[in-house]
Write a protein that holds these residues in place. Structure first.
Motif, mmCIF file in Angstrom:
data_model
loop_
_atom_site.group_PDB
_atom_site.id
_atom_site.type_symbol
_atom_site.label_atom_id
_atom_site.label_comp_id
_atom_site.label_asym_id
_atom_site.label_seq_id
_atom_site.Cartn_x
_atom_site.Cartn_y
_atom_site.Cartn_z
ATOM 1 N N VAL A 138 0.860 -1.186 0.000
ATOM 2 C CA VAL A 138 0.000 0.000 0.000
ATOM 3 C C VAL A 138 0.896 1.235 0.000
ATOM 4 O O VAL A 138 2.103 1.135 0.204
ATOM 5 C CB VAL A 138 -0.949 0.010 1.221
ATOM 6 N N PRO A 139 0.330 2.431 -0.224
ATOM 7 C CA PRO A 139 1.162 3.631 -0.224
ATOM 8 C C PRO A 139 1.920 3.812 1.090
ATOM 9 O O PRO A 139 1.453 3.391 2.162
ATOM 10 C CB PRO A 139 0.152 4.758 -0.442
ATOM 11 N N ALA A 140 3.078 4.451 1.015
ATOM 12 C CA ALA A 140 3.880 4.709 2.208
ATOM 13 C C ALA A 140 3.070 5.484 3.234
ATOM 14 O O ALA A 140 2.399 6.469 2.913
ATOM 15 C CB ALA A 140 5.126 5.502 1.823
ATOM 16 N N GLY A 141 3.096 5.006 4.493
ATOM 17 C CA GLY A 141 2.370 5.672 5.573
ATOM 18 C C GLY A 141 0.932 5.234 5.726
ATOM 19 O O GLY A 141 0.234 5.716 6.619
ATOM 20 N N TYR A 142 0.470 4.318 4.875
ATOM 21 C CA TYR A 142 -0.928 3.876 4.917
ATOM 22 C C TYR A 142 -1.036 2.492 5.546
ATOM 23 O O TYR A 142 -0.081 1.704 5.535
ATOM 24 C CB TYR A 142 -1.528 3.837 3.511
ATOM 25 N N GLY A 143 -2.213 2.190 6.074
ATOM 26 C CA GLY A 143 -2.502 0.883 6.634
ATOM 27 C C GLY A 143 -3.872 0.409 6.189
ATOM 28 O O GLY A 143 -4.753 1.218 5.880
ATOM 29 N N LEU A 144 -4.048 -0.899 6.142
ATOM 30 C CA LEU A 144 -5.326 -1.505 5.748
ATOM 31 C C LEU A 144 -5.720 -2.442 6.877
ATOM 32 O O LEU A 144 -5.257 -3.580 6.962
ATOM 33 C CB LEU A 144 -5.143 -2.260 4.431
ATOM 34 N N VAL A 145 -6.572 -1.961 7.781
ATOM 35 C CA VAL A 145 -6.870 -2.690 9.010
ATOM 36 C C VAL A 145 -8.301 -3.220 8.993
ATOM 37 O O VAL A 145 -9.146 -2.775 8.211
ATOM 38 C CB VAL A 145 -6.668 -1.784 10.243
ATOM 39 N N ASP A 146 -8.551 -4.191 9.875
ATOM 40 C CA ASP A 146 -9.897 -4.709 10.079
ATOM 41 C C ASP A 146 -10.584 -3.847 11.132
ATOM 42 O O ASP A 146 -9.979 -3.493 12.155
ATOM 43 C CB ASP A 146 -9.847 -6.155 10.545
ATOM 44 N N VAL A 147 -11.840 -3.506 10.886
ATOM 45 C CA VAL A 147 -12.556 -2.570 11.761
ATOM 46 C C VAL A 147 -13.882 -3.187 12.183
ATOM 47 O O VAL A 147 -14.648 -3.687 11.348
ATOM 48 C CB VAL A 147 -12.800 -1.223 11.049
ATOM 49 N N GLU A 148 -14.167 -3.141 13.477
ATOM 50 C CA GLU A 148 -15.437 -3.624 14.019
ATOM 51 C C GLU A 148 -16.461 -2.502 13.957
ATOM 52 O O GLU A 148 -16.252 -1.407 14.502
ATOM 53 C CB GLU A 148 -15.252 -4.070 15.468
ATOM 54 N N ILE A 149 -17.589 -2.761 13.286
ATOM 55 C CA ILE A 149 -18.678 -1.795 13.185
ATOM 56 C C ILE A 149 -19.845 -2.308 14.035
ATOM 57 O O ILE A 149 -20.378 -3.401 13.763
ATOM 58 C CB ILE A 149 -19.141 -1.594 11.734
ATOM 59 N N PRO A 150 -20.247 -1.586 15.070
ATOM 60 C CA PRO A 150 -21.338 -2.052 15.930
ATOM 61 C C PRO A 150 -22.600 -2.380 15.135
ATOM 62 O O PRO A 150 -23.036 -1.593 14.283
ATOM 63 C CB PRO A 150 -21.566 -0.854 16.869
ATOM 64 N N GLY A 151 -23.159 -3.546 15.398
ATOM 65 C CA GLY A 151 -24.377 -3.963 14.732
ATOM 66 C C GLY A 151 -24.162 -4.573 13.359
ATOM 67 O O GLY A 151 -25.115 -5.093 12.753
ATOM 68 N N ILE A 152 -22.943 -4.503 12.840
ATOM 69 C CA ILE A 152 -22.657 -5.031 11.503
ATOM 70 C C ILE A 152 -21.625 -6.144 11.568
ATOM 71 O O ILE A 152 -21.774 -7.190 10.950
ATOM 72 C CB ILE A 152 -22.185 -3.900 10.562
ATOM 73 N N GLY A 153 -20.573 -5.929 12.333
ATOM 74 C CA GLY A 153 -19.541 -6.945 12.491
ATOM 75 C C GLY A 153 -18.180 -6.446 12.053
ATOM 76 O O GLY A 153 -17.959 -5.247 11.868
ATOM 77 N N MET A 154 -17.257 -7.382 11.885
ATOM 78 C CA MET A 154 -15.894 -7.049 11.510
ATOM 79 C C MET A 154 -15.790 -6.864 9.997
ATOM 80 O O MET A 154 -16.169 -7.735 9.232
ATOM 81 C CB MET A 154 -14.941 -8.158 11.965
ATOM 82 N N LEU A 155 -15.282 -5.719 9.607
ATOM 83 C CA LEU A 155 -15.045 -5.439 8.193
ATOM 84 C C LEU A 155 -13.557 -5.631 7.921
ATOM 85 O O LEU A 155 -12.725 -4.845 8.389
ATOM 86 C CB LEU A 155 -15.459 -4.005 7.843
ATOM 87 N N HIS A 166 -10.687 0.031 2.288
ATOM 88 C CA HIS A 166 -10.230 1.400 2.479
ATOM 89 C C HIS A 166 -8.896 1.422 3.215
ATOM 90 O O HIS A 166 -8.814 1.001 4.374
ATOM 91 C CB HIS A 166 -11.248 2.194 3.296
ATOM 92 N N ALA A 167 -7.853 1.903 2.547
ATOM 93 C CA ALA A 167 -6.546 2.105 3.185
ATOM 94 C C ALA A 167 -6.473 3.537 3.690
ATOM 95 O O ALA A 167 -6.748 4.491 2.950
ATOM 96 C CB ALA A 167 -5.420 1.837 2.191
#
Length: 248
Positions: A138-155, A166-167
């Motif tokens: 990915v671009p320098a300085g960027y990260g692509l992480v897993d995110v927990e969204i309440p009521g939806i789950g882990m994205l 989304h990075a």
């Protein structure tokens, strides 16, 4: 005679000055105001810059609250001029309004998402996030992480159906401060998909020009080029912004 020669020289300079023209793409209604795409072309139809015009009325008239739906409600889809697709591969953009923001923490503030895609609308609509492959780089300085969204789950990779992964800037994801504007880079099945100015409504309502840095994105497919610069130019006469992408 000297005066005559000088005049001829000036005419010659004027005749050789670079010529530019603006071509219009499509417009779409966004909360009672038209957002329109455009491109500026130079000599021999070379693409100099492209972007959209965003009336401040669209920002002011966005609803303060909306029902939570999944996937998020699409505000507008706008085709770019065909000259943009031919030159750099950018096909269309989507606009989303997030009245409450979304996780991670710095983005929990009302903001707009402007996604510029280099795939067709039908390809974008087919994204279902079932393939969780992430890019190897990915671009320098960027990260692509897993995110927990309440009521939806882990994205995984913060993937949203009909959008993509989304990075985000690692420095922002690790910060306690609320953001005002940032550039997001999108992915699908491990490949780049879009670039996205994600902008807080508070910043847009200041009615001031601003810039956001554009990262260098590795792994772009053949025929696709992302711009090197982004600036939002506020025009007080029309009470609107021109989102300008240049360095193409």
């Amino acid at each position: 005679m000297a005066v005559t020669l000088a005049a001829v020289a000036l005419v010659g300079c004027a005749d050789s000055a670079p010529q530019t023209r603006t071509v219009q793409g499509e417009c779409a209604d966004l909360y009672g105001a038209d957002v329109c795409s455009w491109a500026t072309l130079g000599d021999a139809d070379g693409l100099l810059e492209f972007g959209i015009t965003v009336p401040v009325a669209a920002i002011e008239q966005a609803p303060a609250d909306m029902d939570m739906v999944w996937p998020p409600a699409l505000g507008a889809v706008i085709a770019m001029p065909t000259e943009v697709g031919a030159a750099v591969g950018v096909d269309h953009l989507t606009i989303y309004w997030e009245p409450h923001g979304h996780p991670p923490g710095p983005y929990l503030t009302p903001h707009f998402d402007f996604h510029f895609y280099h795939v067709s609308a039908s390809e974008r609509e087919a994204i279902d996030c079932a393939d969780t492959t992430k890019p190897t780089e990915v671009p320098a300085g960027y990260g692509l992480v897993d995110v927990e969204i309440p009521g939806i789950g882990m994205l995984e990779g913060l993937c949203v159906p009909a959008m993509g992964m989304h990075a985000l800037l690692a420095s922002e994801m690790e910060s306690d401060e609320i953001f005002d504007g940032t550039m997001v880079i999108g992915y699908d099945r491990g490949a780049p998909l879009f670039f996205e100015p994600m902008i807080a409504s508070e910043l847009l309502l200041r009615r001031q020009s601003f810039e956001l840095p554009m990262p260098a994105v590795p792994g772009l497919p053949e025929g696709v080029r992302y711009p090197e610069r982004y600036r939002a130019e506020y025009d007080a006469e029309t009470d609107s912004y021109r989102f300008v992408f240049s360095g193409v």
